[in-house]
Scaffold this motif. Structure first.
Motif, mmCIF file in Angstrom:
data_model
loop_
_atom_site.group_PDB
_atom_site.id
_atom_site.type_symbol
_atom_site.label_atom_id
_atom_site.label_comp_id
_atom_site.label_asym_id
_atom_site.label_seq_id
_atom_site.Cartn_x
_atom_site.Cartn_y
_atom_site.Cartn_z
ATOM 1 N N LYS A 38 0.818 -1.217 0.000
ATOM 2 C CA LYS A 38 0.000 0.000 0.000
ATOM 3 C C LYS A 38 0.848 1.262 0.000
ATOM 4 O O LYS A 38 0.429 2.288 -0.510
ATOM 5 C CB LYS A 38 -0.942 -0.009 1.205
ATOM 6 N N LYS A 39 2.049 1.183 0.546
ATOM 7 C CA LYS A 39 2.898 2.372 0.658
ATOM 8 C C LYS A 39 3.910 2.496 -0.478
ATOM 9 O O LYS A 39 4.352 3.589 -0.783
ATOM 10 C CB LYS A 39 3.633 2.336 1.995
ATOM 11 N N PHE A 40 4.298 1.378 -1.069
ATOM 12 C CA PHE A 40 5.326 1.380 -2.105
ATOM 13 C C PHE A 40 4.740 0.824 -3.402
ATOM 14 O O PHE A 40 4.921 -0.333 -3.739
ATOM 15 C CB PHE A 40 6.532 0.558 -1.645
ATOM 16 N N LYS A 41 4.068 1.668 -4.127
ATOM 17 C CA LYS A 41 3.312 1.247 -5.325
ATOM 18 C C LYS A 41 4.205 0.704 -6.442
ATOM 19 O O LYS A 41 3.770 -0.097 -7.248
ATOM 20 C CB LYS A 41 2.493 2.416 -5.866
ATOM 21 N N ASN A 42 5.466 1.145 -6.522
ATOM 22 C CA ASN A 42 6.357 0.724 -7.612
ATOM 23 C C ASN A 42 7.226 -0.481 -7.259
ATOM 24 O O ASN A 42 8.055 -0.896 -8.055
ATOM 25 C CB ASN A 42 7.262 1.891 -8.025
ATOM 26 N N MET A 43 7.043 -1.037 -6.081
ATOM 27 C CA MET A 43 7.870 -2.169 -5.682
ATOM 28 C C MET A 43 7.538 -3.396 -6.525
ATOM 29 O O MET A 43 6.390 -3.790 -6.651
ATOM 30 C CB MET A 43 7.698 -2.497 -4.204
ATOM 31 N N LYS A 44 8.584 -3.981 -7.102
ATOM 32 C CA LYS A 44 8.418 -5.146 -7.972
ATOM 33 C C LYS A 44 9.022 -6.414 -7.366
ATOM 34 O O LYS A 44 8.630 -7.512 -7.708
ATOM 35 C CB LYS A 44 9.097 -4.899 -9.326
ATOM 36 N N TYR A 45 10.026 -6.250 -6.484
ATOM 37 C CA TYR A 45 10.761 -7.402 -5.961
ATOM 38 C C TYR A 45 10.897 -7.324 -4.451
ATOM 39 O O TYR A 45 11.102 -6.260 -3.886
ATOM 40 C CB TYR A 45 12.178 -7.463 -6.565
ATOM 41 N N LEU A 46 10.814 -8.468 -3.850
ATOM 42 C CA LEU A 46 11.112 -8.634 -2.439
ATOM 43 C C LEU A 46 12.184 -9.714 -2.367
ATOM 44 O O LEU A 46 11.994 -10.822 -2.880
ATOM 45 C CB LEU A 46 9.863 -9.069 -1.676
ATOM 46 N N VAL A 47 13.331 -9.401 -1.774
ATOM 47 C CA VAL A 47 14.460 -10.317 -1.741
ATOM 48 C C VAL A 47 14.730 -10.706 -0.290
ATOM 49 O O VAL A 47 14.838 -9.845 0.582
ATOM 50 C CB VAL A 47 15.720 -9.655 -2.351
ATOM 51 N N SER A 48 14.814 -11.999 -0.037
ATOM 52 C CA SER A 48 15.103 -12.482 1.313
ATOM 53 C C SER A 48 16.326 -13.388 1.271
ATOM 54 O O SER A 48 16.342 -14.371 0.530
ATOM 55 C CB SER A 48 13.906 -13.258 1.866
ATOM 56 N N PRO A 49 17.366 -13.077 2.066
ATOM 57 C CA PRO A 49 18.566 -13.917 2.081
ATOM 58 C C PRO A 49 18.380 -15.140 2.970
ATOM 59 O O PRO A 49 19.126 -15.386 3.900
ATOM 60 C CB PRO A 49 19.624 -12.965 2.660
ATOM 61 N N SER A 50 17.332 -15.911 2.687
ATOM 62 C CA SER A 50 17.000 -17.073 3.512
ATOM 63 C C SER A 50 16.353 -18.144 2.641
ATOM 64 O O SER A 50 15.917 -17.875 1.529
ATOM 65 C CB SER A 50 16.025 -16.662 4.621
ATOM 66 N N THR A 51 16.289 -19.366 3.175
ATOM 67 C CA THR A 51 15.564 -20.427 2.472
ATOM 68 C C THR A 51 14.139 -20.532 2.984
ATOM 69 O O THR A 51 13.252 -20.932 2.261
ATOM 70 C CB THR A 51 16.268 -21.786 2.633
ATOM 71 N N GLY A 52 13.920 -20.176 4.239
ATOM 72 C CA GLY A 52 12.580 -20.188 4.820
ATOM 73 C C GLY A 52 11.931 -18.824 4.696
ATOM 74 O O GLY A 52 12.607 -17.802 4.593
ATOM 75 N N LEU A 53 10.612 -18.816 4.723
ATOM 76 C CA LEU A 53 9.883 -17.552 4.571
ATOM 77 C C LEU A 53 8.891 -17.319 5.704
ATOM 78 O O LEU A 53 7.892 -16.634 5.530
ATOM 79 C CB LEU A 53 9.149 -17.539 3.224
ATOM 80 N N THR A 54 9.172 -17.874 6.861
ATOM 81 C CA THR A 54 8.243 -17.720 7.978
ATOM 82 C C THR A 54 8.194 -16.286 8.493
ATOM 83 O O THR A 54 7.284 -15.919 9.220
ATOM 84 C CB THR A 54 8.610 -18.655 9.141
#
Length: 191
Positions: A38-54
């Protein structure tokens, strides 16, 4: 941008953020839909330096998620498995106490205190036979250990599969949990 969860709210130029590298501190849950989209309308990618996503919740938008399980080289990484084996050996062989006794120079008088357990004497139960579970099983096999596993989604000819969780737990002397945290795996502990 690489930014802590609490600091991203303070960024003034929200239109310029195209990708966020999410820090993983193990405690913070990130609600992507309410805090980010809702705050970042142009965001295309979310990058996580992990194997889990909890640590990431409610990712329902068109943001592309990039994390270590999406990368083909991840299958070759054995560091978590090696660390688990190191902790296991440290525990079973009394390595911490043994090191202190040997460094004191008094090991002959306390020789019985530094004796540990042989790894081959245990039935190791691996709960979750994904990448980490398989690696741990391979390492334990080198010690001539008995290995069983419980994972309803995996078939493996190298280790003995136990299909009933209670039976699996009853046959296990040393439990290794390497399953992904999901609502099903979280609930299985109450069985």
């Amino acid at each position: 941008i690489y930014c802590p969860v609490d600091a991203i709210k303070n960024i003034s130029n929200k239109e310029s953020i195209v990708a966020w590298i999410v820090p993983t501190d193990g405690n913070t849950k990130i609600n992507i839909e309410s805090n980010i989209v809702k705050k970042f309308k142009n965001m295309k990618y979310l990058v996580s330096p992990s194997t889990g996503l909890t640590h990431i919740e409610n990712l329902k938008s068109n943001i592309k998620l990039i994390y270590l399980n999406n990368i083909k080289y991840t299958k070759k990484i054995t560091s978590s498995s090696e660390f688990a084996i190191g902790l296991l050996i440290t525990t079973l062989r009394n390595l911490k106490e043994s090191q202190e006794i040997v460094l004191s120079g008094n090991w002959r008088n306390k020789e019985n205190n530094i004796r540990g357990n042989e790894i081959s004497n245990f039935n190791f139960g691996i709960f979750g036979l994904g990448r980490i579970g398989k690696n741990i099983g391979k390492f334990l096999k080198m010690f001539s250990s008995k290995i069983i596993y419980y994972d309803p989604f995996v078939k493996n000819k190298t280790f003995k599969k136990i299909n009933n969780f209670k039976t699996f737990m009853n046959k296990t002397n040393f439990l290794i949990i390497s399953a992904s945290l999901t609502k099903d795996t979280k609930a299985i502990c109450s069985i």
